[in-house]
Write a protein that holds these residues in place. Structure first.
Motif, PDB file in Angstrom:
ATOM      1  N   TRP A 188      61.695  -4.487  23.887  1.00 52.98           N
ATOM      2  CA  TRP A 188      62.554  -3.385  24.014  1.00 52.98           C
ATOM      3  C   TRP A 188      62.176  -2.504  22.981  1.00 52.98           C
ATOM      4  O   TRP A 188      62.006  -2.815  21.546  1.00 52.98           O
ATOM      5  N   MET A 189      62.193  -1.016  23.180  1.00 52.87           N
ATOM      6  CA  MET A 189      62.147  -0.108  22.314  1.00 52.87           C
ATOM      7  C   MET A 189      63.644   0.517  22.070  1.00 52.87           C
ATOM      8  O   MET A 189      63.896   1.475  22.952  1.00 52.87           O
ATOM      9  N   ALA A 190      64.204  -0.110  21.084  1.00 54.41           N
ATOM     10  CA  ALA A 190      65.516   0.630  20.524  1.00 54.41           C
ATOM     11  C   ALA A 190      65.478   1.814  20.196  1.00 54.41           C
ATOM     12  O   ALA A 190      64.909   2.022  19.046  1.00 54.41           O
ATOM     13  N   PRO A 191      66.413   2.627  20.883  1.00 52.49           N
ATOM     14  CA  PRO A 191      66.315   3.974  20.173  1.00 52.49           C
ATOM     15  C   PRO A 191      67.199   4.057  18.710  1.00 52.49           C
ATOM     16  O   PRO A 191      67.919   3.128  18.469  1.00 52.49           O
ATOM     17  N   GLY A 192      66.878   4.974  17.902  1.00 48.76           N
ATOM     18  CA  GLY A 192      67.474   5.189  16.884  1.00 48.76           C
ATOM     19  C   GLY A 192      66.673   4.977  15.382  1.00 48.76           C
ATOM     20  O   GLY A 192      65.497   4.449  15.544  1.00 48.76           O
ATOM     21  N   GLY A 193      67.136   5.059  14.473  1.00 47.44           N
ATOM     22  CA  GLY A 193      66.608   5.038  12.844  1.00 47.44           C
ATOM     23  C   GLY A 193      66.243   3.628  12.799  1.00 47.44           C
ATOM     24  O   GLY A 193      66.573   2.617  13.424  1.00 47.44           O
ATOM     25  N   LEU A 208      63.836 -13.630  17.676  1.00 43.95           N
ATOM     26  CA  LEU A 208      63.287 -12.514  17.967  1.00 43.95           C
ATOM     27  C   LEU A 208      63.022 -11.728  16.530  1.00 43.95           C
ATOM     28  O   LEU A 208      63.439 -11.949  15.553  1.00 43.95           O
ATOM     29  N   GLY A 209      61.994 -10.647  16.565  1.00 46.45           N
ATOM     30  CA  GLY A 209      61.693  -9.802  15.530  1.00 46.45           C
ATOM     31  C   GLY A 209      61.883  -8.344  15.827  1.00 46.45           C
ATOM     32  O   GLY A 209      61.778  -8.016  16.801  1.00 46.45           O
ATOM     33  N   PHE A 210      61.716  -7.618  14.935  1.00 42.87           N
ATOM     34  CA  PHE A 210      61.713  -6.277  15.050  1.00 42.87           C
ATOM     35  C   PHE A 210      61.092  -5.482  13.659  1.00 42.87           C
ATOM     36  O   PHE A 210      61.241  -6.150  12.615  1.00 42.87           O
ATOM     37  N   TYR A 211      60.777  -4.136  14.218  1.00 43.94           N
ATOM     38  CA  TYR A 211      59.938  -3.446  13.116  1.00 43.94           C
ATOM     39  C   TYR A 211      60.288  -1.877  13.583  1.00 43.94           C
ATOM     40  O   TYR A 211      60.237  -1.695  14.683  1.00 43.94           O
ATOM     41  N   TYR A 212      60.417  -0.912  12.609  1.00 42.15           N
ATOM     42  CA  TYR A 212      60.656   0.599  12.899  1.00 42.15           C
ATOM     43  C   TYR A 212      59.320   1.062  13.243  1.00 42.15           C
ATOM     44  O   TYR A 212      58.255   0.878  12.568  1.00 42.15           O
ATOM     45  N   LEU A 213      59.290   2.015  14.205  1.00 36.76           N
ATOM     46  CA  LEU A 213      57.991   2.851  14.809  1.00 36.76           C
ATOM     47  C   LEU A 213      58.427   4.419  14.246  1.00 36.76           C
ATOM     48  O   LEU A 213      59.472   5.015  14.735  1.00 36.76           O
ATOM     49  N   PRO A 214      57.597   5.274  13.683  1.00 42.32           N
ATOM     50  CA  PRO A 214      58.039   6.716  13.690  1.00 42.32           C
ATOM     51  C   PRO A 214      58.231   7.596  14.884  1.00 42.32           C
ATOM     52  O   PRO A 214      58.858   8.566  14.624  1.00 42.32           O
ATOM     53  N   GLN A 215      58.179   6.935  15.939  1.00 40.88           N
ATOM     54  CA  GLN A 215      58.609   7.731  17.142  1.00 40.88           C
ATOM     55  C   GLN A 215      60.147   7.661  17.223  1.00 40.88           C
ATOM     56  O   GLN A 215      60.614   8.226  18.364  1.00 40.88           O
ATOM     57  N   GLY A 216      60.876   7.203  16.142  1.00 44.02           N
ATOM     58  CA  GLY A 216      62.171   7.017  16.299  1.00 44.02           C
ATOM     59  C   GLY A 216      62.743   5.956  17.284  1.00 44.02           C
ATOM     60  O   GLY A 216      63.973   6.076  17.810  1.00 44.02           O
ATOM     61  N   VAL A 217      62.165   4.771  17.255  1.00 43.15           N
ATOM     62  CA  VAL A 217      62.415   3.785  17.989  1.00 43.15           C
ATOM     63  C   VAL A 217      62.346   2.319  17.057  1.00 43.15           C
ATOM     64  O   VAL A 217      61.372   2.444  16.234  1.00 43.15           O
ATOM     65  N   VAL A 218      63.050   1.348  17.398  1.00 48.43           N
ATOM     66  CA  VAL A 218      62.717   0.201  16.517  1.00 48.43           C
ATOM     67  C   VAL A 218      62.097  -0.755  17.925  1.00 48.43           C
ATOM     68  O   VAL A 218      62.728  -1.111  18.713  1.00 48.43           O
ATOM     69  N   TYR A 219      60.931  -1.200  17.484  1.00 50.27           N
ATOM     70  CA  TYR A 219      60.244  -2.301  18.597  1.00 50.27           C
ATOM     71  C   TYR A 219      61.006  -3.710  18.036  1.00 50.27           C
ATOM     72  O   TYR A 219      61.024  -4.156  16.986  1.00 50.27           O
ATOM     73  N   VAL A 220      61.513  -4.412  19.162  1.00 60.65           N
ATOM     74  CA  VAL A 220      62.250  -5.480  19.226  1.00 60.65           C
ATOM     75  C   VAL A 220      61.424  -6.375  20.312  1.00 60.65           C
ATOM     76  O   VAL A 220      61.304  -5.985  21.632  1.00 60.65           O
ATOM     77  N   ALA A 221      60.995  -7.716  19.793  1.00 62.21           N
ATOM     78  CA  ALA A 221      60.167  -8.813  20.514  1.00 62.21           C
ATOM     79  C   ALA A 221      60.974  -9.801  20.521  1.00 62.21           C
ATOM     80  O   ALA A 221      61.340 -10.263  19.420  1.00 62.21           O
ATOM     81  N   ALA A 222      61.329 -10.650  21.618  1.00 64.05           N
ATOM     82  CA  ALA A 222      62.158 -11.616  21.752  1.00 64.05           C
ATOM     83  C   ALA A 222      61.356 -12.849  22.603  1.00 64.05           C
ATOM     84  O   ALA A 222      60.466 -12.581  23.413  1.00 64.05           O
ATOM     85  N   VAL A 223      61.487 -14.278  22.134  1.00 68.04           N
ATOM     86  CA  VAL A 223      60.819 -15.350  22.645  1.00 68.04           C
ATOM     87  C   VAL A 223      62.000 -16.181  23.034  1.00 68.04           C
ATOM     88  O   VAL A 223      62.684 -16.495  22.297  1.00 68.04           O
ATOM     89  N   ILE A 224      61.989 -16.667  24.399  1.00 69.03           N
ATOM     90  CA  ILE A 224      62.737 -17.506  24.873  1.00 69.03           C
ATOM     91  C   ILE A 224      62.377 -18.813  25.420  1.00 69.03           C
ATOM     92  O   ILE A 224      61.444 -18.625  26.380  1.00 69.03           O
ATOM     93  N   ARG A 259      73.119  -1.049  19.994  1.00 63.92           N
ATOM     94  CA  ARG A 259      72.346  -0.252  20.419  1.00 63.92           C
ATOM     95  C   ARG A 259      71.807  -0.422  22.010  1.00 63.92           C
ATOM     96  O   ARG A 259      71.411   0.163  22.716  1.00 63.92           O
ATOM     97  N   LEU A 260      72.249  -1.541  22.395  1.00 65.38           N
ATOM     98  CA  LEU A 260      71.998  -2.172  23.836  1.00 65.38           C
ATOM     99  C   LEU A 260      73.211  -1.612  24.758  1.00 65.38           C
ATOM    100  O   LEU A 260      73.925  -1.864  24.578  1.00 65.38           O
ATOM    101  N   ASN A 261      72.688  -1.099  25.890  1.00 61.18           N
ATOM    102  CA  ASN A 261      73.661  -0.720  26.836  1.00 61.18           C
ATOM    103  C   ASN A 261      72.988  -0.737  28.123  1.00 61.18           C
ATOM    104  O   ASN A 261      71.839  -1.252  28.238  1.00 61.18           O
TER     105      ASN A 261
END
Length: 376
Positions: A188-193, A208-224, A259-261
């Motif tokens: 998921w590319m979560a919008p926002g700061g 899950l793990g996440f980190y911010y990218l300069p395009q104004g999104v937070v990259y979220v990766a999840a494994v189940i 941020r999830l909708n």
């Protein structure tokens, strides 16, 4: 001087476009065909020698400028408490060496734009929306007819058409098929700061793990964990991902949950892996990237191995007197490194499914990264 004059690359994604760059750097006239009109995807991360491959390809500075370089104090690989967000393990250690460059995370469409522009500057002909109709491998070249009515003959065909490679099925009809790894990947590319406390979080539902990218999104990766392979509908992916977020109470996860909708775009796919044994080539046709060695994301090295394939291919055709010599040299340099990544990634997934202590996963990762620190 390269041992070939012309090459066709089938597939213009990570492996393919960068193979075109590496070959063109050696004076090879390269055509690329890619069915997809626009690049898709979430985020890519390149670390260790894979980051050095970006240097060899001449695009590291551009990728770093548009991406997220690993900086001192980053906690993106740490393991945190799902309840409080506190760090419980700093994560795997990666080797360094004189001249090493920082790892970098980058938005996939941005990365492919940079690679495409680099290929253009080198004179690579990129044809989007074009596929192949027939492929005939002969003693004097590979003759290909294309979906737009053109035909061409090339010294080498590089198949970079992904884990579902049709060229692999044609060249190696008895080859192993992709194997289910027992887990579901959701991105998921979560919008926002930026969100504080980057890292990896795990609950009984998944991790899950996440980190911010300069395009104004937070990259979220999840494994189940997933008992058996099945395709998930968009609604099922959302329900599963929501349950994972709701199983954790750490402040960072609560922020992501807010941020999830209903309009959030989630990418959900079962993890699959593949490793062709022995040779990845036959005659004048070579498979690279996911077409030859697909893996899960547990090491974050799938894209990196594709980049290394590209650089080593360019170096091999430049150093060898004949194409068979070049392809043999390529295989000798690539197989063991790729096998390490595939085997380690599959092993990490099984350890997660068996609920092994996080410290055991970190130890295995650290050992594998140490080996990958050696030059490719």
């Amino acid at each position: 001087m390269a041992c070939i004059a012309t090459a066709l690359v089938v597939g213009g994604s990570i492996a393919g476009m960068n193979a075109a760059i590496a070959l063109a750097q050696q004076g090879v006239k390269v055509d690329v065909i890619e069915l997809a009109a626009e690049p898709l995807g979430a985020s890519l991360a390149f670390s260790g020698r894979a980051a050095m491959a970006l240097v060899d390809l001449g695009i590291y500075d551009e990728v770093r400028a548009t991406g997220r370089p690993d900086e001192p104090g980053s906690t993106a690989v740490s393991i945190r408490s799902a309840a409080t967000g506190e760090i419980i393990n700093p994560g795997p250690q990666r080797p360094s060496w004189p001249g090493a460059v920082p790892a970098v995370g980058v938005y996939r469409p941005e990365f492919l734009r940079i690679a495409h522009e680099a290929a253009d500057r080198l004179g690579v002909r990129v044809r989007k929306g074009v596929g192949y109709e027939t492929i005939q491998d002969g003693a004097d070249g590979v003759t290909v007819s294309f979906s737009d009515g053109e035909t061409g003959t090339y010294d080498l065909l590089v198949a970079a058409d992904g884990i579902g490679s049709k060229i692999r099925s044609m060249v190696f009809p008895e080859a192993l098929k992709p194997e289910f790894a027992g887990q579901l990947s959701i991105r998921w590319m979560a919008p926002g700061g930026p969100v504080q406390d980057e890292g990896w979080y795990a609950s009984s539902v998944g991790r899950l793990g996440f980190y911010y990218l300069p395009q104004g999104v937070v990259y979220v990766a999840a494994v189940i964990n997933l008992p058996e392979w099945r395709w998930f509908s968009g609604e099922e992916v959302r329900t599963t991902f929501t349950a994972l977020l709701d199983s954790m109470t750490a402040p960072a996860i609560k922020e992501l949950r807010s941020r999830l909708n209903e309009s959030s775009e989630l990418i959900g796919r079962p993890f699959e892996w593949l490793l062709l044994p022995d040779s990845w080539y036959k005659g004048r046709i070579l498979l690279i990237g996911d077409a030859a060695h697909a893996t899960s994301a547990h090491m974050g090295m799938g894209g990196g191995m594709a980049l290394e394939d590209a650089v080593v291919l360019g170096q091999s055709v430049a150093a060898a007197a004949t194409l068979p010599e070049a392809l043999d040299a390529f295989m000798k340099r690539r197989f063991d490194r790729v096998k390490l990544v595939v085997d380690t990634s599959v092993g990490l997934g099984r350890m997660e499914q068996q609920q092994a202590p996080p410290a055991e996963n970190v130890a295995l990762l650290t050992k594998a990264f140490a080996s990958l620190g050696q030059p490719y």
